[in-house]
Motif scaffolding. Structure first.
Motif, PDB file in Angstrom:
ATOM      1  N   VAL A 107     -12.498   6.321  -7.684  1.00  0.00           N
ATOM      2  CA  VAL A 107     -11.416   6.058  -6.745  1.00  0.00           C
ATOM      3  C   VAL A 107     -10.263   7.041  -6.900  1.00  0.00           C
ATOM      4  O   VAL A 107      -9.804   7.651  -5.923  1.00  0.00           O
ATOM      5  CB  VAL A 107     -10.908   4.607  -6.905  1.00  0.00           C
ATOM      6  CG1 VAL A 107      -9.636   4.387  -6.082  1.00  0.00           C
ATOM      7  CG2 VAL A 107     -11.985   3.621  -6.473  1.00  0.00           C
ATOM      8  N   SER A 108      -9.753   7.206  -8.115  1.00  0.00           N
ATOM      9  CA  SER A 108      -8.580   8.066  -8.303  1.00  0.00           C
ATOM     10  C   SER A 108      -8.895   9.523  -7.977  1.00  0.00           C
ATOM     11  O   SER A 108      -8.056  10.238  -7.411  1.00  0.00           O
ATOM     12  CB  SER A 108      -8.048   7.949  -9.731  1.00  0.00           C
ATOM     13  OG  SER A 108      -9.021   8.344 -10.683  1.00  0.00           O
ATOM     14  N   LEU A 109     -10.102   9.972  -8.297  1.00  0.00           N
ATOM     15  CA  LEU A 109     -10.478  11.347  -7.979  1.00  0.00           C
ATOM     16  C   LEU A 109     -10.546  11.546  -6.473  1.00  0.00           C
ATOM     17  O   LEU A 109     -10.026  12.547  -5.945  1.00  0.00           O
ATOM     18  CB  LEU A 109     -11.836  11.687  -8.612  1.00  0.00           C
ATOM     19  CG  LEU A 109     -12.397  13.078  -8.275  1.00  0.00           C
ATOM     20  CD1 LEU A 109     -11.437  14.171  -8.724  1.00  0.00           C
ATOM     21  CD2 LEU A 109     -13.778  13.273  -8.895  1.00  0.00           C
ATOM     22  N   PHE A 110     -11.136  10.615  -5.752  1.00  0.00           N
ATOM     23  CA  PHE A 110     -11.257  10.760  -4.298  1.00  0.00           C
ATOM     24  C   PHE A 110      -9.908  10.589  -3.614  1.00  0.00           C
ATOM     25  O   PHE A 110      -9.663  11.199  -2.563  1.00  0.00           O
ATOM     26  CB  PHE A 110     -12.287   9.779  -3.743  1.00  0.00           C
ATOM     27  CG  PHE A 110     -13.677  10.350  -3.710  1.00  0.00           C
ATOM     28  CD1 PHE A 110     -14.377  10.465  -2.528  1.00  0.00           C
ATOM     29  CD2 PHE A 110     -14.278  10.814  -4.871  1.00  0.00           C
ATOM     30  CE1 PHE A 110     -15.653  11.012  -2.490  1.00  0.00           C
ATOM     31  CE2 PHE A 110     -15.549  11.358  -4.859  1.00  0.00           C
ATOM     32  CZ  PHE A 110     -16.239  11.469  -3.667  1.00  0.00           C
ATOM     33  N   VAL A 146       0.852  -1.186   0.000  1.00  0.00           N
ATOM     34  CA  VAL A 146       0.000   0.000   0.000  1.00  0.00           C
ATOM     35  C   VAL A 146       0.890   1.239   0.000  1.00  0.00           C
ATOM     36  O   VAL A 146       1.692   1.446   0.916  1.00  0.00           O
ATOM     37  CB  VAL A 146      -0.933   0.028   1.221  1.00  0.00           C
ATOM     38  CG1 VAL A 146      -1.769   1.302   1.225  1.00  0.00           C
ATOM     39  CG2 VAL A 146      -1.841  -1.198   1.222  1.00  0.00           C
ATOM     40  N   THR A 147       0.756   2.057  -1.019  1.00  0.00           N
ATOM     41  CA  THR A 147       1.529   3.294  -1.134  1.00  0.00           C
ATOM     42  C   THR A 147       0.590   4.426  -1.556  1.00  0.00           C
ATOM     43  O   THR A 147      -0.595   4.196  -1.837  1.00  0.00           O
ATOM     44  CB  THR A 147       2.645   3.157  -2.178  1.00  0.00           C
ATOM     45  OG1 THR A 147       2.042   2.963  -3.472  1.00  0.00           O
ATOM     46  CG2 THR A 147       3.554   1.979  -1.867  1.00  0.00           C
ATOM     47  N   THR A 155      -5.150   7.333   0.897  1.00  0.00           N
ATOM     48  CA  THR A 155      -5.699   6.019   1.268  1.00  0.00           C
ATOM     49  C   THR A 155      -7.094   6.155   1.877  1.00  0.00           C
ATOM     50  O   THR A 155      -7.959   5.297   1.655  1.00  0.00           O
ATOM     51  CB  THR A 155      -4.769   5.287   2.251  1.00  0.00           C
ATOM     52  OG1 THR A 155      -4.480   6.140   3.379  1.00  0.00           O
ATOM     53  CG2 THR A 155      -3.460   4.902   1.580  1.00  0.00           C
ATOM     54  N   LEU A 156      -7.327   7.233   2.629  1.00  0.00           N
ATOM     55  CA  LEU A 156      -8.671   7.476   3.153  1.00  0.00           C
ATOM     56  C   LEU A 156      -9.626   7.771   2.005  1.00  0.00           C
ATOM     57  O   LEU A 156     -10.771   7.290   1.996  1.00  0.00           O
ATOM     58  CB  LEU A 156      -8.648   8.645   4.132  1.00  0.00           C
ATOM     59  CG  LEU A 156      -9.993   9.091   4.712  1.00  0.00           C
ATOM     60  CD1 LEU A 156     -10.688   7.945   5.435  1.00  0.00           C
ATOM     61  CD2 LEU A 156      -9.808  10.281   5.653  1.00  0.00           C
ATOM     62  N   HIS A 204      -5.668   3.583  -7.288  1.00  0.00           N
ATOM     63  CA  HIS A 204      -6.230   2.477  -8.044  1.00  0.00           C
ATOM     64  C   HIS A 204      -7.230   1.708  -7.186  1.00  0.00           C
ATOM     65  O   HIS A 204      -7.147   1.713  -5.952  1.00  0.00           O
ATOM     66  CB  HIS A 204      -5.119   1.533  -8.526  1.00  0.00           C
ATOM     67  CG  HIS A 204      -4.078   2.226  -9.347  1.00  0.00           C
ATOM     68  ND1 HIS A 204      -4.273   2.590 -10.660  1.00  0.00           N
ATOM     69  CD2 HIS A 204      -2.831   2.648  -9.025  1.00  0.00           C
ATOM     70  CE1 HIS A 204      -3.198   3.184 -11.126  1.00  0.00           C
ATOM     71  NE2 HIS A 204      -2.303   3.242 -10.155  1.00  0.00           N
ATOM     72  N   HIS A 205      -8.155   1.052  -7.838  1.00  0.00           N
ATOM     73  CA  HIS A 205      -9.156   0.246  -7.145  1.00  0.00           C
ATOM     74  C   HIS A 205      -8.477  -0.817  -6.281  1.00  0.00           C
ATOM     75  O   HIS A 205      -7.549  -1.500  -6.729  1.00  0.00           O
ATOM     76  CB  HIS A 205     -10.084  -0.412  -8.163  1.00  0.00           C
ATOM     77  CG  HIS A 205     -11.126  -1.290  -7.557  1.00  0.00           C
ATOM     78  ND1 HIS A 205     -12.202  -0.790  -6.832  1.00  0.00           N
ATOM     79  CD2 HIS A 205     -11.260  -2.652  -7.550  1.00  0.00           C
ATOM     80  CE1 HIS A 205     -12.947  -1.796  -6.420  1.00  0.00           C
ATOM     81  NE2 HIS A 205     -12.405  -2.923  -6.837  1.00  0.00           N
ATOM     82  N   ALA A 206      -8.929  -0.958  -5.028  1.00  0.00           N
ATOM     83  CA  ALA A 206      -8.371  -1.920  -4.069  1.00  0.00           C
ATOM     84  C   ALA A 206      -6.889  -1.660  -3.807  1.00  0.00           C
ATOM     85  O   ALA A 206      -6.143  -2.571  -3.449  1.00  0.00           O
ATOM     86  CB  ALA A 206      -8.568  -3.346  -4.558  1.00  0.00           C
ATOM     87  N   GLY A 207      -6.476  -0.413  -3.941  1.00  0.00           N
ATOM     88  CA  GLY A 207      -5.068  -0.076  -3.722  1.00  0.00           C
ATOM     89  C   GLY A 207      -4.722   0.270  -2.298  1.00  0.00           C
ATOM     90  O   GLY A 207      -3.588   0.659  -2.003  1.00  0.00           O
ATOM     91  N   ALA A 208      -5.691   0.168  -1.384  1.00  0.00           N
ATOM     92  CA  ALA A 208      -5.446   0.454   0.036  1.00  0.00           C
ATOM     93  C   ALA A 208      -6.369  -0.402   0.879  1.00  0.00           C
ATOM     94  O   ALA A 208      -7.461  -0.789   0.448  1.00  0.00           O
ATOM     95  CB  ALA A 208      -5.678   1.933   0.324  1.00  0.00           C
TER      96      ALA A 208
END
Length: 442
Positions: free
Chosen positions: A360-363, A302-303, A347-348, A309-313
């Motif tokens: 996801v990327s926008l948020f 997790v970075t 990540t939040l 990206h989707h499911a990236g955190a």
């Protein structure tokens, strides 16, 4: 009349030329030191990746940092707050030792796995170098304030590759609710020169990508440029970003105050902090929350980048990073707060996007800048950062996120020396709410 106009324009040209001559060599020096710092930081992080056992030496590294500041640091240990105080009211100045000390100790923190950032280092390098150049140019007290502010702009703009953000951040961070535009030309020159210098040394910044999102909506066969449903989600998320900003600032102070109260031997404070970081990493079973959190130590880590990206955190990656950073900085390790805030926010944002069925990327991008805005009380600078890093297509959402988080992040931030020029909630509004609560017995 024409003579008067010419005289004013000539005076303005002279003023800009003078500051360009003064600022440029200082900004080049700051940019060069920041480039060296970023190179050393990258080396330290990847060296620890290859030698994971270095984490077990973190308590010893904390003692070394503590002793360096005890023997040589003196006033330099106040860091960013010292620079802000000097801008408010010049006094003893910013010591020359601040720049090399913060550079070395930040690299040590990251080499052994401490969770910290890099903005504090760059800002302190900028303030220290700017103060030295101000002495060489024999500047007046008012000009020294401008010089220090420009040094902050150069350091911040150089370390993140965001010269416009660095410019406004330096002006906005001094006092909540007020910007002194008199220092704007000097800060803009410093921010641009510092950033260009880092690029000239071949240092590259991490790119971030926001997917193309249709932010409009069709209502009664009329296409509107803004989706009110998406905007409502952004506002709700931004309220949470602001509350997390407040929790971060309070968490660092809580750890620091608790340690000072209960641990009588000062060098044992970083030892306890280092041990706590080691135990947390052992319990969680992964090193994702150590150091900057920009580069992946292993595939699937997790970075900040993965958060776009989707499911990236993980659902609580933001909380773990907050805890790690509060322990690291609260127990005396050195570095900045901003990059951990980027990690917490992105990540939040990733987690909230999953929960709210949002892009996801926008948020992630909104969290990236909004948590930072709330913690530093610099919503305008953070809006510009969103535009510089992610593009201007979502500038409206960036502004809504940053200013919402700013208002919901409480009255204080991560910089105790930051003064309040204009309160977030004006007295008349506060009294009105009290009267309403009293009237309806709420």
């Amino acid at each position: 009349m024409f003579k008067n106009i010419f005289s004013k324009q000539f005076a303005l040209l002279t003023y800009l030329t003078r500051w360009a001559v003064i600022i440029t060599p200082a900004a080049v020096t700051i940019g060069s030191m920041v480039a060296l710092f970023l190179w050393l930081l990258n080396w330290a992080i990847h060296f620890r990746f290859a030698h994971a056992w270095f984490l077990y030496l973190l308590p010893a590294a904390g003692v070394a940092i503590h002793l360096l500041y005890k023997w040589y640091g003196k006033s330099a240990e106040r860091g960013n707050n010292l620079i802000i105080d000097e801008i408010h009211q010049p006094g003893a100045g910013v010591p020359k030792r601040m720049a090399p000390l913060i550079l070395v100790t930040t690299v040590i923190t990251h080499l052994f796995g401490g969770s910290a950032g890099r903005e504090g280092t760059a800002v302190q390098i900028g303030g220290s170098v700017a103060n030295q150049f101000g002495s060489w140019f024999n500047l007046t007290e008012s000009d020294k304030k401008i010089m220090l502010t420009a040094g902050v702009a150069a350091g911040f703009g150089a370390v993140f590759g965001t010269p416009l953000t660095g410019t406004i951040f330096a002006l906005e961070v001094i006092a909540i609710g007020r910007i002194q535009y008199g220092a704007l030309p000097a800060c803009l020159i410093a921010g641009i020169v510092g950033d260009v210098t880092v690029s000239a040394w071949g240092i590259h910044h991490t790119p971030y990508h926001v997917d193309i999102v249709d932010t409009g909506q069709t209502l009664y066969n009329v296409h509107l440029p803004v989706s009110f449903w998406l905007l409502a989600k952004v506002i709700v998320a931004s309220v949470i970003f602001g509350l997390v900003s407040m929790a971060f600032a309070g968490g660092v102070k809580l750890v620091k105050n608790y340690c000072l109260k209960w641990i009588r031997v000062s060098w044992l404070i970083p030892v306890c902090g280092g041990i706590a970081i080691i135990l947390l990493t052992f319990i969680l079973g992964k090193p994702d929350y150590l150091s900057l959190g920009v580069n992946a130590e292993y595939p699937g880590a997790v970075t900040i980048v993965s958060a776009f990206h989707h499911a990236g955190a993980d659902a609580f990656s933001w909380l773990w990073k907050l805890i790690y950073t509060a322990i690291t900085l609260g127990t005396g390790f050195k570095g900045g707060e901003v990059t951990p805030l980027f990690y917490i926010g992105s990540t939040l944002g990733n987690t909230l996007a999953e929960w709210m069925n949002a892009p996801v990327s926008l948020f992630a991008a909104l969290g990236f800048i909004a948590v930072f805005a709330g913690a530093t009380n610099t919503p305008l600078a953070c809006t510009l950062m969103g535009i510089e890093l992610f593009g201007g297509e979502y500038a409206l959402f960036f502004a809504v996120a940053c200013f919402t988080a700013y208002f919901f992040s409480g009255d204080n931030g991560i910089y105790s020396a930051q003064k309040t020029a204009v309160p977030k909630l004006i007295a008349d509004e506060s009294n009105y709410l009290k009267r309403m609560f009293s009237k309806y017995k709420l």
